[in-house]
Design an enzyme around this catalytic site. Sequence first.
Site, mmCIF file in Angstrom:
data_model
loop_
_atom_site.group_PDB
_atom_site.id
_atom_site.type_symbol
_atom_site.label_atom_id
_atom_site.label_comp_id
_atom_site.label_asym_id
_atom_site.label_seq_id
_atom_site.Cartn_x
_atom_site.Cartn_y
_atom_site.Cartn_z
ATOM 1 N N ASP A 1 12.534 -15.683 6.868
ATOM 2 C CA ASP A 1 12.913 -16.875 6.087
ATOM 3 C C ASP A 1 13.351 -18.063 6.966
ATOM 4 O O ASP A 1 13.375 -19.191 6.499
ATOM 5 C CB ASP A 1 14.065 -16.551 5.122
ATOM 6 C CG ASP A 1 13.733 -15.397 4.184
ATOM 7 O OD1 ASP A 1 12.556 -15.029 4.086
ATOM 8 O OD2 ASP A 1 14.669 -14.865 3.558
ATOM 9 N N ARG B 1 -10.330 -23.700 -10.417
ATOM 10 C CA ARG B 1 -9.072 -23.189 -10.986
ATOM 11 C C ARG B 1 -7.840 -23.806 -10.330
ATOM 12 O O ARG B 1 -7.918 -24.344 -9.234
ATOM 13 C CB ARG B 1 -8.999 -21.676 -10.770
ATOM 14 C CG ARG B 1 -9.811 -20.898 -11.759
ATOM 15 C CD ARG B 1 -9.782 -19.416 -11.444
ATOM 16 N NE ARG B 1 -10.414 -18.671 -12.524
ATOM 17 C CZ ARG B 1 -10.908 -17.446 -12.394
ATOM 18 N NH1 ARG B 1 -10.856 -16.831 -11.237
ATOM 19 N NH2 ARG B 1 -11.454 -16.843 -13.424
ATOM 20 N N ARG C 1 13.460 -16.414 -0.319
ATOM 21 C CA ARG C 1 14.702 -16.460 -1.092
ATOM 22 C C ARG C 1 15.052 -17.888 -1.480
ATOM 23 O O ARG C 1 14.206 -18.605 -1.978
ATOM 24 C CB ARG C 1 15.837 -15.861 -0.279
ATOM 25 C CG ARG C 1 15.887 -14.362 -0.340
ATOM 26 C CD ARG C 1 17.211 -13.935 0.201
ATOM 27 N NE ARG C 1 17.284 -12.509 0.392
ATOM 28 C CZ ARG C 1 18.249 -11.948 1.090
ATOM 29 N NH1 ARG C 1 19.162 -12.661 1.680
ATOM 30 N NH2 ARG C 1 18.285 -10.652 1.210
ATOM 31 N N THR D 1 3.089 -8.854 1.792
ATOM 32 C CA THR D 1 1.983 -9.057 2.757
ATOM 33 C C THR D 1 2.438 -10.070 3.820
ATOM 34 O O THR D 1 1.918 -10.097 4.922
ATOM 35 C CB THR D 1 0.706 -9.611 2.085
ATOM 36 O OG1 THR D 1 1.001 -10.881 1.491
ATOM 37 C CG2 THR D 1 0.174 -8.664 1.028
HETATM 38 O O1 F6P Z 1 14.865 -11.989 3.576
HETATM 39 C C1 F6P Z 1 13.568 -11.656 3.860
HETATM 40 C C2 F6P Z 1 12.787 -11.393 2.610
HETATM 41 O O2 F6P Z 1 11.464 -11.109 2.988
HETATM 42 C C3 F6P Z 1 12.829 -12.523 1.576
HETATM 43 O O3 F6P Z 1 11.931 -13.552 1.891
HETATM 44 C C4 F6P Z 1 12.528 -11.763 0.305
HETATM 45 O O4 F6P Z 1 13.063 -12.380 -0.831
HETATM 46 C C5 F6P Z 1 13.213 -10.448 0.530
HETATM 47 O O5 F6P Z 1 13.281 -10.261 1.925
HETATM 48 C C6 F6P Z 1 12.505 -9.266 -0.104
HETATM 49 O O6 F6P Z 1 13.283 -8.140 0.065
HETATM 50 P P1 F6P Z 1 12.804 -6.642 -0.147
HETATM 51 O O7 F6P Z 1 11.979 -6.259 1.046
HETATM 52 O O8 F6P Z 1 14.065 -5.888 -0.223
HETATM 53 O O9 F6P Z 1 11.963 -6.597 -1.383
#
Ligand code: F6P
Length: 394
Positions: A144, A179, A188, A314
């Site tokens: 992130d 489309r 996040r 992914t």
């Molecule tokens: O914080 C890294 C992250 O990949 C975010 O971008 C995402 O919201 C979250 O982790 C997803 O978490 P998990 O792997 O627990 O589903």
Amino acid sequence: MTIKKIGILTGGGDCPGLNSVLYGAMLKAFDEEIECIGISKGWKGFMENLTTPLNIADHDDLHTVGGTLLYTSRTNPFKELQDINDEEKKEERKKEIAHEMSKHFDELGIDALIAIGGDDTLGVADALYKYTNAKVVGCPKTIDNDLMGTHYTFGFWSAVQLASNAMDNLTTTARSHQRVFIVEIMGRDAGFLTMYSGISSGADIILIPETPFDLEDDVIEVLKRRANSGHKYHIIACSEGAYPSNDSLNRDFQTISKETIEKLPKDPFGNPILPKLNMSKILAKELDLREDLRDVFKENGVDLEVRSVVLGHTMRAGTPNAFDRILGLRFGLAAVKLILNGEFGNMVSLQGNQILTVPFDEGVKKKYISAESDKIELRDLMVEIRYKAREIQQ
Ligand code: F6P
């Protein structure tokens, strides 16, 4: 005290470049005749004394491998504090938990610890250091890129490239079917991944959490003007944390309300699980319900068809790119040097092209795209000038 054995753990979501950090640390530790052990599954493994051997002879080129050899988890040893309202009691219990945690240095037989993680994992390391003076150093990790203490985290650019490639590729199918594609991108409540990959791939609308969007002005109106100026397909890069303004939520949305967002479940660190909202799917439904938009598309010879694609995990998958491999190796090397210099309570950090050091309490603060960022200006120009330039030409 001479350092003979270092423990390393990886916490939070996995991220390309974690193994590169491990390898960088292992190289330096081997050279200093220090033993390294892996602590499995983040703070969970630390609390349960779960270890993974880290013998460098078994891991040539570990820095090129994605994921983490050590496994990871989102375990938060301080989770129970979320249920205590009294600040004094909270502080007391925090201290106790930190002291319970510090006993694991002896149980694991380690002289120092490298914690590799994002704001959640390093927040735990910060408390452990603050209350017990534990010999812990940190290494900032997250796709992130939302950590104040470093210009970039490793994993970010690999994830940006994956999302950018995905959107590049989606244009061929979007064009073939005429489309609208809404592509949901991780991150996040920070928009770095969406902004960078959206600009890089030339997405037509880019929605990020830092600038709450107005469905009418920022999406429907843009799509209408694009359609009227001859654009037949559209790619919308939508952050998983993108959020409409309250006005727009009340006025424009037919399928969700404020409560939908407030009711989202939370992870062990108290963060709302934003992917559960699926903003791309909500937007697809909202656009599909708009007869006025359908009519404008029709007038321009296009049947309105909207599809949503959630890139999800992914974006964290596969091998780290060259930048993240090198940054990971440099961070690993620097983390061992911090330990050798006795600079505990600090994390390594990339500032410009230099690897420097930042205290935990500064470094773990969250970072967002600022309103003054040139990326916001670039995004707005890119979105508007595409249809405005064609309008003038018509
Ligand atoms: O914080 C890294 C992250 O990949 C975010 O971008 C995402 O919201 C979250 O982790 C997803 O978490 P998990 O792997 O627990 O589903």
